[in-house]
Design a protein around this motif. Structure first.
Motif, short mmCIF file in Angstrom:
data_model
loop_
_atom_site.label_atom_id
_atom_site.label_comp_id
_atom_site.label_asym_id
_atom_site.label_seq_id
_atom_site.Cartn_x
_atom_site.Cartn_y
_atom_site.Cartn_z
N ALA A 76 2.60 12.45 -60.88
CA ALA A 76 1.79 13.70 -60.22
C ALA A 76 2.86 15.04 -59.98
O ALA A 76 2.42 16.02 -60.50
CB ALA A 76 0.99 13.34 -58.94
N TRP A 118 -3.37 20.40 -66.46
CA TRP A 118 -2.19 19.79 -65.69
C TRP A 118 -2.50 19.58 -64.35
O TRP A 118 -2.16 18.73 -63.59
CB TRP A 118 -1.03 20.63 -65.86
N SER A 163 3.85 16.33 -63.37
CA SER A 163 2.63 17.24 -63.94
C SER A 163 2.73 18.46 -63.43
O SER A 163 2.41 19.54 -64.12
CB SER A 163 1.39 16.36 -64.04
N LEU A 164 2.78 18.50 -62.01
CA LEU A 164 2.69 19.73 -61.37
C LEU A 164 4.10 20.75 -61.71
O LEU A 164 3.86 21.95 -61.89
CB LEU A 164 2.72 19.67 -59.80
N ASP A 169 3.01 16.74 -53.18
CA ASP A 169 2.30 17.14 -54.58
C ASP A 169 0.95 17.95 -54.24
O ASP A 169 0.71 18.64 -54.87
CB ASP A 169 1.42 15.56 -54.79
N ALA A 176 -2.70 15.92 -62.58
CA ALA A 176 -2.10 15.73 -61.33
C ALA A 176 -2.66 15.24 -60.22
O ALA A 176 -2.45 14.24 -59.45
CB ALA A 176 -1.18 17.02 -60.90
#
Length: 275
Positions: A209, A157, A212-213, A262, A161
């Motif tokens: 992104a 992951w 996903s994080l 992010d 990301a």
């Protein structure tokens, strides 16, 4: 002194410092030994110097054609020969400094470096122009974890990301230069999608992104929920303002804000992966 300053400006110092700082923060968050963190920072700084100089050296002719007065090589303040030689020298030095980090980190870093050079050398004008950004940013978390005393591949992951963040960075970076690039024959993926298409992809990838994080960190955690919520709000604002043709500087600040968010989530995720 003036030539040294011009050479430094040709390395794209802002993005170079940002990528180097992100790498160092990921190393610290991942629990790397101090000597490995320092070495990793030097490797990445030299890497970014090399890629930045290769960009200005290779693009010097196109930059002159569109009157890029912000580029020292295009202005003639730095010769293309000097920029090329320092770019190659920095690349070799970065590879050499990768060796003490172990062969897994060396290989991952070589992929990162070659990907950046491939973009500058020609992929930027093709339909797969986004690929080097996806590869390089996706490889970054892996470089850090593979540089540990006990090398390990980064969680999927974090790699996903990083790749999505790289894709967003590519489209956001090209957006202001679409017209200048078109005049000099550059036809990368953002140019083929056009302004609106590139704008949509920029915000979708940056939001993806963050998603996903958030999933990796935990959607049931305050950081995961808050990060995803803030990212969604920034993406919606950026998309709406972009469609209304807000000034480029406003959109750029929103992109930077989304990227910083992010990165913060990525560092937190790196700390969790290293714990």
């Amino acid at each position: 002194m003036a030539r040294l300053r011009a050479l430094a400006l040709s390395t794209h110092p802002g993005p170079a410092a940002a990528v180097t700082l992100i790498t160092v923060l990921l190393g610290i968050a991942g629990g790397l030994e101090p000597v490995r963190v320092v070495l990793l920072g030097l490797v990445m700084a030299l890497d970014q110097i090399s890629v930045g100089l290769s960009n200005d050296w290779i693009d010097a002719g196109r930059d002159r054609a569109v009157g890029r007065t912000d580029k020292p090589v295009a202005r003639g303040d730095v010769s293309t020969t000097l920029a090329r030689n320092v770019a190659f020298g920095a690349a070799l030095a970065s590879i050499a400094l990768s060796i003490p980090l172990g062969w897994p980190a060396l290989v991952a870093h070589a992929v990162f470096l070659l990907s950046g050079w491939a973009y500058n050398a020609g992929l930027k004008g093709t339909v797969i122009s986004v690929l080097p950004y996806v590869v390089s940013f996706g490889a970054l978390p892996a470089i850090v974890t593979l540089a540990a005393a006990q090398p390990a591949l980064a969680p999927g992951w974090t790699i996903a990301a990083g790749a999505l963040l790289g894709a967003g960075a590519h489209f956001a970076n090209v957006l202001p230069d679409l017209d200048d690039d078109a005049r000099t024959g550059i036809r990368g993926l953002p140019h083929r999608l056009g302004r609106v298409g590139s704008l949509v992809v920029t915000w979708l990838t940056l939001l993806a992104a963050a998603a996903s994080l958030a999933v990796g960190i935990g959607l049931n955690t305050p950081i995961g929920v808050a990060g995803l919520g803030i990212a969604a709000a920034i993406a919606v604002a950026g998309l709406v303002l972009g469609m209304r043709r807000a000034p480029t500087r406003v959109l750029f600040r929103l992109v930077i804000l989304a990227a910083v968010l992010d990165v913060i989530m990525l560092v937190i995720g790196g700390a969790q992966a290293g714990s």
